[in-house]
Design an enzyme around this catalytic site. Structure first.
Site, short mmCIF file in Angstrom:
data_model
loop_
_atom_site.label_atom_id
_atom_site.label_comp_id
_atom_site.label_asym_id
_atom_site.label_seq_id
_atom_site.Cartn_x
_atom_site.Cartn_y
_atom_site.Cartn_z
CG HIS A 92 -6.30 3.75 0.40
ND1 HIS A 92 -5.13 4.48 0.51
CD2 HIS A 92 -6.06 2.59 1.05
CE1 HIS A 92 -4.25 3.79 1.19
NE2 HIS A 92 -4.78 2.63 1.54
CG ASP A 126 -4.75 7.83 -0.13
OD1 ASP A 126 -5.95 7.62 0.13
OD2 ASP A 126 -3.87 6.95 -0.04
CB SER A 204 -3.40 2.15 4.38
OG SER A 204 -2.77 1.53 3.30
#
Length: 358
Positions: A92, A126, A204
């Protein structure tokens, strides 16, 4: 926030000064005793211990990532996976850079930058692998995440809100936490490591490391309290990381082939079911039967309407729990399902099939 804090401190200081002047009518005398000073010797990095030692060891291998393209822009973190320029991050983080005309910049701890290309990515896990044209980088070792236990100290490193080189500490607060994240088009199912180390937007893709400075997880998601629409996301002490064993397996596939696979048992689950276990659907959906003909569950004798109570002895009560437990394995692995048919319970062994991730 900083401005308000500074104003409050200055206001407090001025108030104290004014009160003293009014009460005495004179200026306060200067202090006659010098304030104590610390040692003048510079600290040797070899003398560091604890979190400071971990940070000094890991920070040179952690990067910030900036993505700009026709589909949007984004920022995140990552870390060196191989000395020859391979970087691991979240899908992402770079998904905005998957279109034409996009640019992905990797910023290293010394401030230098390199343009990166996407080697491969998978929304299902992911994860994404990038490559920059550099050699001699220092990779971070991937630990065996199956050895992690609740209470282990961990350190999260990344670039939250663009603040590169941020280090936060905490513990592993739970294991095998089922987390689904992403959009309807790209949903990741993670059998996550939960931590109370502060993780914020921008963390992230950065590493969650253990006391040896080895990666046990890839920071990927945070929980937010319900019922606060429009609130800016931030850490509430519930962060989630992809276990390093999963990251290793997927990264190797992405480097080798540019894509990844994930395991399935070949069942359609009934989302309307409540109560114990998860139920195999009794009716199919367009293009999908309750049981994949010749699939692992079909071959093991599972029937439509059966209740799956546990996988490898771990109880499941939600569909996501079963999905992430399966996704944590590799195609070809076996799993023991505890299944109820009517009033009868039995254990069946299934060998997981393989599906290519999108």
């Amino acid at each position: 926030m900083v401005l308000v804090l500074v104003v409050a401190l200055i206001g407090g200081a001025l108030g104290g000064w004014g009160a003293q002047t009014i009460a005495t009518g004179t200026q306060p005398e200067a202090a006659s005793t010098p304030l104590p000073t610390g040692t003048e010797a510079a600290r040797d990095l070899g003398d560091l211990d604890g979190t400071a030692q971990i940070a000094a060891q890991v920070l040179p291998s952690v990067v910030a990532i900036e993505v700009r393209g026709d589909q949007g822009a984004g920022t995140g973190s990552g870390f060196v996976l191989r000395a020859d320029g391979y970087i691991l991050t979240n899908n992402h983080v770079v998904s905005a850079g998957a279109g034409a005309g996009t640019r992905i910049e990797v910023i290293f701890s010394d401030g230098s930058q390199s343009t990166a290309e996407i080697v491969g990515r998978t929304a299902e896990y992911d994860l994404a692998v990038l490559r920059v044209d550099r050699d001699g980088l220092t990779p971070l070792p991937l630990a065996d995440s199956d050895q992690v236990v609740v209470g282990d100290p961990v350190v999260a490193i990344g670039a939250p809100l663009g603040l590169q080189g941020t280090v936060t500490t905490g513990i592993v607060s739970a294991l095998n936490r089922p987390v689904s994240a992403g959009s309807m088009d790209e949903t990741a199912f993670i059998n996550a490591i939960q931590t109370d180390a502060a993780i914020n937007p921008g963390n992230s893709g950065g590493p969650l490391v253990d006391a040896r400075g080895e990666v046990v997880g890839i920071n990927s998601a945070i929980a937010q309290p319900p019922g606060v629409p429009g609130a800016a996301p931030g850490s509430i002490g519930l962060g989630f990381a992809i276990p390093s064993n999963q990251a290793r397996r997927t990264a190797e596939q992405l480097i080798e082939t540019g894509s990844a696979t994930y395991p399935v048992i070949g069942v359609l689950l009934d989302s309307r079911h409540t109560g114990e276990g998860v139920r195999v659907a009794t009716e199919g959906q367009p293009g999908q039967d309750p049981l994949t003909p010749g699939g692992p569950a079909d071959l093991a004798g599972i029937e439509p309407g059966d209740i799956i109570l546990a996988i490898d002895g771990r109880p499941v009560t939600q569909a996501d729990e079963l999905i992430v437990a399966i996704r944590a394995k590799a195609p070809g692995d076996s799993a023991v399902l505890t299944v109820r048919s009517g009033q009868e319970e039995r254990e069946v062994r299934v060998v997981l099939d393989e599906v290519e991730a999108g």
